[in-house]
Design an enzyme around this catalytic site. Structure first.
Site, short mmCIF file in Angstrom:
data_model
loop_
_atom_site.label_atom_id
_atom_site.label_comp_id
_atom_site.label_asym_id
_atom_site.label_seq_id
_atom_site.Cartn_x
_atom_site.Cartn_y
_atom_site.Cartn_z
N ASN A 210 30.84 48.91 -32.02
CA ASN A 210 29.83 49.64 -32.79
C ASN A 210 28.99 49.65 -31.33
O ASN A 210 29.06 49.02 -30.12
CB ASN A 210 29.44 48.64 -33.82
CG ASN A 210 29.64 46.85 -33.73
OD1 ASN A 210 28.67 46.82 -32.66
ND2 ASN A 210 29.44 45.93 -33.48
N PRO A 305 37.52 37.58 -39.73
CA PRO A 305 36.68 36.19 -40.36
C PRO A 305 35.26 36.93 -40.37
O PRO A 305 34.78 36.87 -39.30
CB PRO A 305 37.20 35.10 -39.49
CG PRO A 305 37.51 35.92 -38.19
CD PRO A 305 38.88 37.55 -38.42
N LYS A 341 25.67 34.15 -48.24
CA LYS A 341 25.62 34.00 -47.07
C LYS A 341 25.47 32.43 -47.28
O LYS A 341 25.83 31.04 -45.73
CB LYS A 341 26.25 34.37 -45.94
CG LYS A 341 26.80 35.86 -45.46
CD LYS A 341 27.06 36.57 -43.94
CE LYS A 341 27.62 37.57 -44.56
NZ LYS A 341 27.66 38.35 -43.24
O1 PMT Z 1 22.49 44.17 -29.72
P1 PMT Z 1 21.41 45.59 -29.32
O2 PMT Z 1 21.70 46.45 -29.58
O3 PMT Z 1 20.21 44.85 -28.89
O4 PMT Z 1 21.67 45.48 -31.41
C1 PMT Z 1 20.91 44.70 -32.03
C2 PMT Z 1 21.66 44.70 -33.43
C3 PMT Z 1 21.03 45.72 -34.54
C4 PMT Z 1 23.11 44.08 -33.63
C5 PMT Z 1 21.03 43.16 -34.28
O5 PMT Z 1 19.46 43.31 -34.27
C6 PMT Z 1 21.86 42.73 -35.69
O6 PMT Z 1 21.55 43.33 -36.46
N1 PMT Z 1 22.47 42.28 -35.52
C7 PMT Z 1 23.91 42.42 -36.84
C8 PMT Z 1 24.75 42.85 -37.49
C9 PMT Z 1 25.67 42.77 -37.56
O7 PMT Z 1 26.35 43.31 -37.44
O8 PMT Z 1 25.20 43.19 -39.06
P2 PMT Z 1 25.24 42.41 -40.66
O9 PMT Z 1 24.88 43.31 -41.34
O10 PMT Z 1 27.14 43.96 -40.93
O11 PMT Z 1 26.13 41.14 -40.22
C10 PMT Z 1 25.52 40.37 -41.31
C11 PMT Z 1 25.53 38.93 -41.13
O12 PMT Z 1 26.78 38.07 -40.87
C12 PMT Z 1 24.97 39.34 -39.02
O13 PMT Z 1 24.87 38.16 -38.81
C13 PMT Z 1 26.22 38.99 -38.37
O14 PMT Z 1 26.24 38.56 -36.63
C14 PMT Z 1 26.80 38.35 -39.91
N2 PMT Z 1 28.59 38.83 -39.64
C15 PMT Z 1 29.22 39.82 -39.62
C16 PMT Z 1 30.31 40.35 -39.66
C17 PMT Z 1 31.48 38.84 -39.29
N3 PMT Z 1 32.86 38.87 -39.19
N4 PMT Z 1 31.10 37.60 -38.89
C18 PMT Z 1 30.06 37.39 -38.82
O15 PMT Z 1 29.61 36.43 -38.54
#
Ligand code: PMT
Length: 414
Positions: A210, A305, A341
């Protein structure tokens, strides 16, 4: 740093052009700075500029009759609370390792009792040279602190470890936690941050990933370090330089990031999941490059995971902060993730066309059990500091609440 007396030794590398900014930042923190140049440093930065920004005459010559009439090099060595050499070339490091003193800077290094910190800067092949590495070991054995070098593009057009650590990171690394009292709830704590994307292999040359650049997570890591925390940064593959004085563990896939996080989790007080972890990986990674054919291709994907949920699910878990990256219904989806979560806090940002990912700026809404706060659009470095501050406050309030609950049990036993 207020009143701290710093001798800034500048040796002859291209990174010397950054030293007027370094002096400016040190002065802004209240330090007194006395610049000492080697002869080759003068090829890269002028005495006039350094004198103007430091407000003190620049010293260069061990044979300066006027200064040395009063034993100037001894006076400088005694005056210093800290000797910082930035940039430190391979040559100056070799002189220090030998205990040689052919010029003013190396002479005062031998004569001082102040701690010495060096920020090396050189071509990455020079840095890898066994002679340079041997010198590094000698300097470390003598308690000389080595900051960096940082990894990235070099003036020679190549890329690798050898860049001087950025001036703001040098300042942060030498100033210590006392400089930021308003975020001291995290001082002395271990903060783990995930950052950047993951790459899920399809075959030996292709992957699913991504747009995450790591900028948001790296900014939080630098801010947590400045708040006095010991920072463990678990990073996916990115093209930015990790903050100085932060232990960075590089990983590629979600599975690797999961393992790296759990490997160190027992040390961690606060966990912040800013990485954009892939939700799916290819169910079977091909051992050879997939060959194209006339027909379409379908990939079977399996779930990765969930690192964040697994951290929050631990029995003796750290204070756990997640991120939510959404293209719509920000509040609703973020609150859903906070609950599902089982997180202590969630930082929600809108992502998509021109926002969130990759950009230098971001805006977020933070939610926790009984509160929320909006942080409007700002530079990710500023936002990182604001997030560390509010995370520190919430962490402290939970710690305080737990202490109050434990208190009656202790007194009841008397
Ligand atoms: O890196 P940059 O270009 O500065 O951009 C910043 C960002 C947009 C990436 C950052 O601000 C951000 O939003 N990070 C989380 C991105 C994400 O994966 O969001 P999500 O809504 O899909 O996931 C929710 C949470 O679960 C996140 O904390 C993610 O780290 C965590 N996750 C998700 C899937 C997985 N398999 N394991 C996880 O730990």
């Amino acid at each position: 740093m207020s009143g701290q007396k710093i001798v800034l030794g500048i040796s002859g590398g291209i990174a010397a052009y950054k030293t007027p900014e370094l002096v400016r930042l040190l002065k802004k923190r209240g330090a007194e700075v006395q610049a000492v140049l080697t002869r080759s440093a003068k090829e890269f930065v002028t005495e006039t500029t350094l004198q103007a920004v430091s407000g003190s005459p620049v010293r260069e010559n061990l044979w300066d009759k006027e200064a040395e009439a009063a034993m100037g090099h001894i006076e400088l060595a005694r005056w210093a609370d800290l000797v910082l050499i930035a940039p430190a070339t391979a040559e100056i490091m070799s002189r220090l390792a030998l205990g040689a003193a052919p010029d003013l800077l190396t002479t005062l290094c031998l004569a001082t009792e102040a701690p010495i910190v060096v920020a090396p800067a050189m071509n990455h092949i020079m840095w890898a040279d066994s002679g340079v590495q041997d010198n590094c070991r000698v300097l470390k054995q003598r308690d000389i602190r080595i900051l960096g070098p940082a990894v990235g593009d070099q003036a020679c057009g190549e890329s690798g470890p050898g860049r001087m650590v950025e001036p703001e990171d040098i300042v942060a690394a030498i100033m210590g936690p006392k400089a930021v009292p308003d975020v001291s709830a995290l001082a002395g704590k271990v903060v783990m941050i995930t950052a950047g994307p993951t790459r899920e292999a399809i075959d030996p040359v292709r992957y699913i990933s991504n747009r995450s650049s790591g900028k948001m997570g790296y900014a939080i890591a630098a801010a947590a370090r400045d708040a006095g925390a010991k920072v463990l940064l678990v990073s996916g593959p990115v093209n930015i330089v990790p903050p100085a004085a932060v232990e960075t563990i590089f990983t590629e896939s979600a599975k690797e990031m999961f393992a790296a996080v759990h490997d160190r989790l027992t040390e961690v007080d606060v966990f912040i999941g800013a990485a954009a972890v892939a939700d799916y990986h290819s169910a079977s990674v091909q051992t050879h490059k997939l060959k194209k054919s006339e027909s379409d291709l379908s990939l079977d994907l399996s779930r990765t995971p969930d690192i964040l949920a697994s951290v929050a699910g631990q029995q003796d878990r750290p204070f756990t902060v997640g991120f939510a990256a959404e293209t719509q219904n920000l509040r609703e989806y973020a609150l859903g993730k906070l609950k599902e979560k089982n997180l202590d806090m969630i930082v929600a940002n809108l992502v998509g066309a021109n926002q969130g990912f990759e950009k230098d700026r971001n805006s977020v809404e933070v939610f926790w059990q009984d509160g929320e706060k909006v942080f409007p659009d700002s530079d990710k470095k500023v936002l990182g500091r604001q997030l560390v501050k509010i995370i520190g406050e919430q962490y402290k309030s939970i710690q305080d609440a737990q202490t109050v609950q434990i208190q009656p049990a202790i007194s009841g036993g008397d």
